[in-house]
Design a protein around this motif. Structure first.
Motif, mmCIF file in Angstrom:
data_model
loop_
_atom_site.group_PDB
_atom_site.id
_atom_site.type_symbol
_atom_site.label_atom_id
_atom_site.label_comp_id
_atom_site.label_asym_id
_atom_site.label_seq_id
_atom_site.Cartn_x
_atom_site.Cartn_y
_atom_site.Cartn_z
ATOM 1 N N GLU A 69 12.707 -79.642 4.509
ATOM 2 C CA GLU A 69 13.406 -79.752 5.630
ATOM 3 C C GLU A 69 12.991 -80.575 6.859
ATOM 4 O OE1 GLU A 69 15.888 -76.149 6.818
ATOM 5 O OE2 GLU A 69 15.382 -76.394 8.654
ATOM 6 N N ASP A 70 11.904 -80.303 7.109
ATOM 7 C CA ASP A 70 11.123 -81.093 8.293
ATOM 8 C C ASP A 70 11.287 -82.742 7.843
ATOM 9 O OD1 ASP A 70 10.741 -78.991 9.859
ATOM 10 O OD2 ASP A 70 8.586 -78.791 8.900
ATOM 11 N N VAL A 71 10.921 -82.961 6.636
ATOM 12 C CA VAL A 71 10.749 -84.420 6.103
ATOM 13 C C VAL A 71 12.372 -85.048 6.242
ATOM 14 C CG1 VAL A 71 10.263 -86.081 4.233
ATOM 15 C CG2 VAL A 71 8.740 -84.280 4.664
ATOM 16 N N ILE A 72 13.332 -84.402 5.776
ATOM 17 C CA ILE A 72 14.501 -84.977 5.672
ATOM 18 C C ILE A 72 15.293 -84.681 7.145
ATOM 19 C CG2 ILE A 72 17.060 -84.276 4.777
ATOM 20 C CD1 ILE A 72 14.972 -85.555 2.873
ATOM 21 N N ALA A 73 14.883 -83.932 7.923
ATOM 22 C CA ALA A 73 15.354 -83.979 9.098
ATOM 23 C C ALA A 73 14.716 -85.102 10.145
ATOM 24 C CB ALA A 73 14.900 -82.710 9.941
ATOM 25 N N SER A 74 13.592 -85.579 9.673
ATOM 26 C CA SER A 74 13.009 -86.526 10.270
ATOM 27 C C SER A 74 13.685 -87.740 10.055
ATOM 28 C CB SER A 74 11.363 -86.655 9.995
ATOM 29 O OG SER A 74 11.238 -87.293 8.790
ATOM 30 N N ILE A 75 14.104 -87.959 8.717
ATOM 31 C CA ILE A 75 15.131 -89.366 8.355
ATOM 32 C C ILE A 75 16.582 -89.199 8.750
ATOM 33 C CG2 ILE A 75 15.716 -90.571 6.728
ATOM 34 C CD1 ILE A 75 13.680 -89.134 4.862
ATOM 35 N N PHE A 76 17.013 -87.893 8.708
ATOM 36 C CA PHE A 76 18.523 -88.056 8.889
ATOM 37 C C PHE A 76 19.029 -87.336 10.250
ATOM 38 C CE2 PHE A 76 17.975 -88.386 4.358
ATOM 39 C CZ PHE A 76 18.806 -89.582 4.154
ATOM 40 N N GLY A 77 17.971 -86.642 10.748
ATOM 41 C CA GLY A 77 18.403 -85.788 12.250
ATOM 42 C C GLY A 77 18.454 -84.488 11.976
ATOM 43 N N ASP A 78 18.433 -83.686 12.950
ATOM 44 C CA ASP A 78 18.276 -81.961 12.968
ATOM 45 C C ASP A 78 19.504 -81.597 12.307
ATOM 46 O OD1 ASP A 78 15.395 -81.465 13.510
ATOM 47 O OD2 ASP A 78 16.067 -81.888 15.756
ATOM 48 N N TRP A 79 20.745 -82.289 12.458
ATOM 49 C CA TRP A 79 21.722 -81.678 11.814
ATOM 50 C C TRP A 79 21.584 -81.056 10.422
ATOM 51 C CZ3 TRP A 79 23.940 -83.625 7.392
ATOM 52 C CH2 TRP A 79 23.732 -84.798 6.923
ATOM 53 N N VAL A 80 20.765 -81.707 9.833
ATOM 54 C CA VAL A 80 20.745 -81.209 8.176
ATOM 55 C C VAL A 80 20.010 -79.814 8.111
ATOM 56 C CG1 VAL A 80 20.006 -83.481 7.552
ATOM 57 C CG2 VAL A 80 17.992 -81.918 7.973
ATOM 58 N N ARG A 81 19.505 -79.475 9.282
ATOM 59 C CA ARG A 81 19.107 -77.884 9.479
ATOM 60 C C ARG A 81 19.944 -76.875 9.007
ATOM 61 N NH1 ARG A 81 13.412 -78.457 10.597
ATOM 62 N NH2 ARG A 81 12.905 -80.185 11.596
ATOM 63 N N GLY A 82 21.335 -77.345 9.485
ATOM 64 C CA GLY A 82 22.367 -76.451 9.399
ATOM 65 C C GLY A 82 23.336 -76.581 8.274
ATOM 66 N N LEU A 83 22.522 -77.296 7.253
ATOM 67 C CA LEU A 83 23.545 -77.772 6.085
ATOM 68 C C LEU A 83 23.506 -76.100 5.168
ATOM 69 C CD1 LEU A 83 25.266 -80.117 4.946
ATOM 70 C CD2 LEU A 83 23.082 -80.911 3.647
ATOM 71 N N LYS A 84 24.569 -75.784 4.737
ATOM 72 C CA LYS A 84 24.444 -74.541 3.847
ATOM 73 C C LYS A 84 24.349 -75.178 2.345
ATOM 74 C CE LYS A 84 28.547 -73.385 5.881
ATOM 75 N NZ LYS A 84 29.660 -72.781 5.585
ATOM 76 N N TYR A 85 23.842 -73.996 1.427
ATOM 77 C CA TYR A 85 23.498 -74.242 0.220
ATOM 78 C C TYR A 85 24.463 -74.902 -0.521
ATOM 79 C CZ TYR A 85 20.283 -73.794 -3.524
ATOM 80 O OH TYR A 85 19.146 -74.194 -4.796
ATOM 81 N N PHE A 86 24.289 -75.722 -1.352
ATOM 82 C CA PHE A 86 25.135 -76.730 -2.089
ATOM 83 C C PHE A 86 25.998 -77.479 -1.564
ATOM 84 C CE2 PHE A 86 24.569 -73.680 -6.070
ATOM 85 C CZ PHE A 86 23.321 -74.633 -6.599
ATOM 86 N N TRP A 87 26.123 -77.460 0.163
ATOM 87 C CA TRP A 87 26.917 -78.241 0.835
ATOM 88 C C TRP A 87 26.435 -79.762 0.880
ATOM 89 C CZ3 TRP A 87 31.836 -77.002 3.851
ATOM 90 C CH2 TRP A 87 32.278 -75.513 2.976
ATOM 91 N N PHE A 88 27.167 -80.745 1.075
ATOM 92 C CA PHE A 88 26.649 -82.173 1.395
ATOM 93 C C PHE A 88 27.496 -82.982 2.346
ATOM 94 C CE2 PHE A 88 30.381 -83.932 -1.067
ATOM 95 C CZ PHE A 88 30.744 -82.871 -1.980
ATOM 96 N N ARG A 89 27.027 -84.100 2.590
ATOM 97 C CA ARG A 89 27.621 -85.019 3.353
ATOM 98 C C ARG A 89 27.163 -86.380 3.025
ATOM 99 N NH1 ARG A 89 26.653 -85.169 9.911
ATOM 100 N NH2 ARG A 89 27.513 -82.922 9.836
ATOM 101 N N ALA A 90 28.180 -87.500 3.215
ATOM 102 C CA ALA A 90 27.963 -88.775 2.870
ATOM 103 C C ALA A 90 27.267 -89.403 4.137
ATOM 104 C CB ALA A 90 29.349 -89.433 2.735
#
Ligand code: THG
Length: 367
Positions: free
Chosen positions: A159-180
């Motif tokens: 989560e830290d790695v992905i947040a560092s690339i895409f922003g802190d919003w990824v921390r709120g992404l629910k299991y199996f949910w996704f975004r373009a």
């Protein structure tokens, strides 16, 4: 040893060059592609997943896209799980069955739009199956394999790695949910998912010419957390109780036998493929169930590559479908697909080297 003959029937992953650069040592065929299965240091690769963050080429998880006015009808016809409350941008784990109620794949279904779905499949040909169902029912839908290739980033630091690339919003992404999302001109679908229980994300690359660019971008961003290469990890997934379709299932396995009953909604309409058979199986009671088996006095034995008989009082009661030395339990463990006459807590014998070994049955998951 022998070599692997390259062929246009066996397709290359967009991350192939990048995994070569990482020192990939072995592959396994899956969906007519090659999936990396090791980078030469299994010990480090395991602990990186458990304690750090690991980067996987899982482009073999191909997408079967359903697109058109009847895409939703086809998705529901194929899925014995109620999709009526599945939102756009949500994913669900589904147990695809044939008309006999036999499990033929266990994909993640992603709802991209009301008229567009992906089935992110395990190792069997669902493209042909979905096309046949669509054609027989005269549905107005196209079924195709798009240029989409998942990369997984797994582990407690993912989560830290992905947040560092895409922003802190990824921390709120629910299991199996996704975004373009798009990063440095690379189009992808970012999902919270992955075939481990250590947490993480999957980046569905939507332009196969940008595999190396995406791999290196994640690799660089992950340096502060010591990211390194890995792959779906046999030891972790057995400890965690994750099913491998085709590995832990045979040609008569139904979802109830392998702990997928909670994803089957028997109240759905009769035209869902396999539903009538699944109702009958539920009424009669499935023949087998899936437990864990622990071989106490063993071994540094290598991972199982074929099923082994499980016996009780000298009579076969089922199969051990996988096996591995658990690094965290310090025991040899595996899944048991056994008659429902046998229960957790019992001791059985497992066929081994011409004789048998005692095994103890337990509930899954191990951890
Ligand atoms: N990711 C993507 N595609 C895939 C897989 C994946 N295709 C092939 C294969 N893996 C499909 N099989 C599974 C099996 C289990 C899970 C995901 C895909 C899984 N199961 C959790 C469990 O069983 O505990 C959660 C299930 C739930 O809560 O609904 O994650 O990994 N893209």
């Amino acid at each position: 040893m022998f070599e692997f003959s390259p062929s246009s029937r066996v397709r290359r992953s967009p991350f192939y060059e990048a995994t070569l650069a990482e020192g990939v040592k072995s592959f396994t065929p899956y969906n007519h592609m090659m999936m990396p299965t090791g980078y030469g240091d299994p010990e480090a690769e395991y602990w990186r997943l458990i304690e750090g963050v690991s980067q996987w080429d899982v482009s073999v998880e191909r997408q079967v896209e359903l697109v058109g006015p009847d895409a939703g009808r086809l998705a529901q016809a194929l899925s014995p799980r109620d999709l009526s409350r599945c939102a756009v941008d949500q994913g669900k784990y589904v147990a695809l069955c044939n008309h006999a109620g036999t499990l033929i794949n266990d994909p993640i279904l992603l709802k991209l739009a009301e008229d567009r779905y992906w089935l992110s499949i395990a190792d069997s040909n669902i493209l042909f199956f979905a096309r046949a169902i669509a054609a027989e029912r005269r549905l107005d839908v196209e079924v195709l394999e798009p240029d989409v290739s998942p990369m997984a980033v797994q582990g407690p630091k993912a989560e830290d790695v992905i947040a560092s690339i895409f922003g802190d919003w990824v921390r709120g992404l629910k299991y199996f949910w996704f975004r373009a999302v798009e990063i440095e001109g690379i189009p992808l679908m970012l999902a919270r998912s992955g075939w481990s229980k250590q947490g993480g994300f999957e980046l569905y690359l939507m332009d196969g010419s940008k595999g190396t660019a995406l791999w290196n971008l994640v690799r660089e961003a992950g340096q502060p957390w010591d990211i390194g290469p890995g792959n779906p990890n046999t030891c972790e997934r057995i400890e965690s109780g994750l099913l491998s379709w085709g590995g832990d299932t045979d040609d008569r396995t139904n979802p109830f036998e392998v702990r997928l009953g909670r994803y089957v909604d028997l109240d759905l309409a009769d035209d869902v493929v396999g539903l009538a058979a699944l109702r009958r199986i539920r009424d009669e009671g499935p023949a087998r169930h899936q437990l864990g088996v622990i071989l106490e006095d063993r071994p540094q034995a290598p991972p199982l590559v074929a099923w082994r008989d499980i016996l009780r009082d000298g009579r076969k009661v089922g199969d051990m479908t996988n096996g591995v030395r658990s690094r965290r339990l310090e025991a040899y463990i595996g899944f048991a697909l056994v008659s429902r006459a046998v229960a957790a807590g019992e001791t059985v014998e497992v066929a081994w080297d011409g004789g048998t070994l005692p095994g103890r049955l337990v509930e899954l998951p191990f951890l």
